[in-house]
Design a protein around this motif. Structure first.
Motif, PDB file in Angstrom:
ATOM      1  N   PHE A 196       1.070  -1.487   0.246  1.00  0.00           N
ATOM      2  CA  PHE A 196       0.409   0.216  -0.029  1.00  0.00           C
ATOM      3  C   PHE A 196       0.719   1.398   0.123  1.00  0.00           C
ATOM      4  O   PHE A 196       1.594   1.195   0.768  1.00  0.00           O
ATOM      5  CB  PHE A 196      -0.633   0.180   0.862  1.00  0.00           C
ATOM      6  CG  PHE A 196      -2.109  -1.244   1.001  1.00  0.00           C
ATOM      7  CD1 PHE A 196      -2.669  -0.845   0.475  1.00  0.00           C
ATOM      8  CD2 PHE A 196      -2.283  -1.952   1.733  1.00  0.00           C
ATOM      9  CE1 PHE A 196      -3.899  -1.710  -0.098  1.00  0.00           C
ATOM     10  CE2 PHE A 196      -3.512  -2.717   2.635  1.00  0.00           C
ATOM     11  CZ  PHE A 196      -3.866  -3.320   1.401  1.00  0.00           C
ATOM     12  N   GLU A 197       0.324   2.400  -0.343  1.00  0.00           N
ATOM     13  CA  GLU A 197       0.901   3.197  -0.919  1.00  0.00           C
ATOM     14  C   GLU A 197       0.935   4.018   0.708  1.00  0.00           C
ATOM     15  O   GLU A 197       2.388   4.785   0.674  1.00  0.00           O
ATOM     16  CB  GLU A 197      -0.315   3.858  -1.664  1.00  0.00           C
ATOM     17  CG  GLU A 197       1.033   5.618  -1.850  1.00  0.00           C
ATOM     18  CD  GLU A 197      -0.464   6.902  -2.080  1.00  0.00           C
ATOM     19  OE1 GLU A 197       0.453   8.090  -2.893  1.00  0.00           O
ATOM     20  OE2 GLU A 197      -1.182   6.826  -2.013  1.00  0.00           O
ATOM     21  N   ASN A 198       0.458   4.090   1.172  1.00  0.00           N
ATOM     22  CA  ASN A 198       1.322   4.221   2.938  1.00  0.00           C
ATOM     23  C   ASN A 198       2.048   3.509   3.973  1.00  0.00           C
ATOM     24  O   ASN A 198       2.878   4.330   4.939  1.00  0.00           O
ATOM     25  CB  ASN A 198      -0.794   4.081   3.733  1.00  0.00           C
ATOM     26  CG  ASN A 198      -1.199   3.078   4.540  1.00  0.00           C
ATOM     27  OD1 ASN A 198      -1.226   2.672   3.509  1.00  0.00           O
ATOM     28  ND2 ASN A 198      -0.637   2.809   5.240  1.00  0.00           N
ATOM     29  N   GLU A 199       2.078   2.344   3.713  1.00  0.00           N
ATOM     30  CA  GLU A 199       2.928   1.530   3.714  1.00  0.00           C
ATOM     31  C   GLU A 199       4.766   1.775   4.016  1.00  0.00           C
ATOM     32  O   GLU A 199       6.057   2.581   4.168  1.00  0.00           O
ATOM     33  CB  GLU A 199       3.762   0.180   3.460  1.00  0.00           C
ATOM     34  CG  GLU A 199       4.670  -0.332   4.494  1.00  0.00           C
ATOM     35  CD  GLU A 199       4.543  -0.948   5.468  1.00  0.00           C
ATOM     36  OE1 GLU A 199       5.062  -2.096   6.169  1.00  0.00           O
ATOM     37  OE2 GLU A 199       3.118   0.007   6.411  1.00  0.00           O
ATOM     38  N   ALA A 200       4.907   3.176   1.949  1.00  0.00           N
ATOM     39  CA  ALA A 200       6.607   3.178   1.727  1.00  0.00           C
ATOM     40  C   ALA A 200       6.318   4.667   2.863  1.00  0.00           C
ATOM     41  O   ALA A 200       8.065   4.676   3.366  1.00  0.00           O
ATOM     42  CB  ALA A 200       5.551   4.753   0.950  1.00  0.00           C
ATOM     43  N   GLU A 201       5.723   5.411   3.897  1.00  0.00           N
ATOM     44  CA  GLU A 201       5.334   6.438   4.267  1.00  0.00           C
ATOM     45  C   GLU A 201       6.301   5.906   5.514  1.00  0.00           C
ATOM     46  O   GLU A 201       7.478   6.338   6.241  1.00  0.00           O
ATOM     47  CB  GLU A 201       4.103   7.439   4.453  1.00  0.00           C
ATOM     48  CG  GLU A 201       4.998   8.537   5.654  1.00  0.00           C
ATOM     49  CD  GLU A 201       6.075   9.579   5.835  1.00  0.00           C
ATOM     50  OE1 GLU A 201       5.712  10.301   6.206  1.00  0.00           O
ATOM     51  OE2 GLU A 201       6.007   9.655   4.178  1.00  0.00           O
ATOM     52  N   MET A 202       5.474   5.057   5.978  1.00  0.00           N
ATOM     53  CA  MET A 202       6.297   4.064   7.732  1.00  0.00           C
ATOM     54  C   MET A 202       7.564   3.924   7.549  1.00  0.00           C
ATOM     55  O   MET A 202       8.505   4.471   8.384  1.00  0.00           O
ATOM     56  CB  MET A 202       4.968   2.789   7.821  1.00  0.00           C
ATOM     57  CG  MET A 202       5.506   2.227   9.004  1.00  0.00           C
ATOM     58  SD  MET A 202       7.236   1.033   8.828  1.00  0.00           S
ATOM     59  CE  MET A 202       6.870   0.367   7.823  1.00  0.00           C
ATOM     60  N   ILE A 203       7.486   3.169   5.872  1.00  0.00           N
ATOM     61  CA  ILE A 203       9.480   2.601   5.885  1.00  0.00           C
ATOM     62  C   ILE A 203      10.634   3.707   6.306  1.00  0.00           C
ATOM     63  O   ILE A 203      11.491   3.775   6.489  1.00  0.00           O
ATOM     64  CB  ILE A 203       9.411   1.961   4.553  1.00  0.00           C
ATOM     65  CG1 ILE A 203       8.372   1.134   4.388  1.00  0.00           C
ATOM     66  CG2 ILE A 203      11.045   2.031   4.454  1.00  0.00           C
ATOM     67  CD1 ILE A 203       8.371  -0.173   3.095  1.00  0.00           C
TER      68      ILE A 203
END
Length: 332
Positions: free
Chosen positions: A211-218
């Motif tokens: 998911f797109e939002n997982e990129a920000e978590m990373i």
């Protein structure tokens, strides 16, 4: 009984006793960071509105695995999933959620959405630009298991839909394309966060599909210097639904707090927190404010598959197309 004792007892009975409310939110893997931000904001709002304390507890894992835990007796007050079929399963198999849950809140009870993106190593050494690059020899693709993870199912459907939309696309060609993608998957984690750990910490794979939002978590956890986000030419629109677990909240007496918890997701503050965590908000004003961080991507929906329930039955139920693909890969 003395008059004094009777008066003291009457006073205790007359004053309402407010006990702290505790809610358990059973959610999917990649929403940990959003709820870390959302829960304190909601607790503050709830205390100000009702003069009552609320404690929020979280449980995270692969979406379908989490749904199974609720069906098997995990007493969630609310579920916040990434596919409606996981909530429908709790309705049908567990009988803990009343039918019609998706009509109780706006937007079919999905306060925000996301889409699948491709996360590659810094410098994109394998030159990955679109879905077709995931089938190339020597490219390792990290994706969670579609049997236990909605994240994995969205990736499967996104790849299938991409193949269908190519010139001369057919279901047979889409099936072969998805087979070729999953041939390049070295390990299947149960959920999205496990897949991220495999990619970022174990350094396995050339591309993580999530998911797109997982990129920000990373980026927050590992820094922004070790990876790049590639937006494919098309992706799938992933609505992320929520529901109150009726049987549990009525048993525990937590319905008011549980309903407020979910409704607040649509509040300006809830939508702002969503956007800050790279979830695509429903509120037009918040969406406009954060428009620059959400690239325009051509999207198709689960309606292309006849809806999630049909997609689940055809592709992901036991013996479905995914199981057939997995079996064919295992034989080789």
């Amino acid at each position: 009984m003395s008059r004094l004792l009777a008066a003291v007892l009457a006073a205790f009975i007359a004053v309402p006793a407010f006990a702290d409310v505790t809610l358990l939110n059973v959610s999917y893997d990649v929403m940990r960071d959003f709820y870390k931000d959302y829960n304190p904001a909601f607790a503050k709002y709830y205390d100000a509105k009702f003069k009552d304390k609320v404690t929020l507890q979280q449980s995270h894992g692969g979406s379908s695995k989490q749904a199974r835990s609720v069906i098997d007796g995990l007493e969630a007050d609310v579920v916040t999933m990434n596919q409606s079929t996981d909530i429908d399963a709790i309705v049908e198999k567990g009988k803990q959620i009343n039918a019609g849950w998706e009509k109780r809140l706006p937007n079919e009870a999905a306060p925000f959405s996301s889409l699948q993106v491709l996360i590659v190593r810094k410098g994109n050494p394998k030159g990955i630009k679109d879905w077709n690059d995931l089938t190339k020899p020597g490219v390792q693709v990290i994706v969670p298991n579609p049997k236990t993870s909605g994240n994995g199912r969205y990736t499967y459907l996104a790849a299938w839909g991409y193949a269908l939309k190519q010139a001369g696309g057919t279901d047979a060609k889409a099936r072969q394309f998805v087979t070729d993608v999953f041939k390049n998957v070295p390990v299947l984690d149960a959920g999205g966060r496990g897949a991220t750990t495999t990619f970022m910490q174990r350094q396995i794979g050339d591309v993580l599909v999530t998911f797109e939002n997982e990129a920000e978590m990373i980026a927050r956890e590992f820094g922004r210097g070790g990876f790049e986000v590639v937006y494919p030419s098309v992706s799938i629109d992933a609505d992320l639904p929520v529901a109150v677990v009726d049987k549990v909240v009525d048993k525990k007496g937590t319905r008011k707090a549980a309903e407020e918890y979910l409704k607040y997701l649509w509040s300006p503050e809830g939508q702002e927190i969503a956007a800050q965590n790279y979830l695509r908000p429903r509120d037009p004003a918040v969406a406009a404010k954060y428009a620059k961080q959400f690239p325009n991507v051509k999207l198709f929906g689960v309606s292309d598959f006849g809806g999630l329930q049909k997609a689940q039955k055809v592709h992901f139920d036991d013996g479905g197309v995914y199981d057939q693909i997995a079996a064919s890969i295992a034989k080789k």
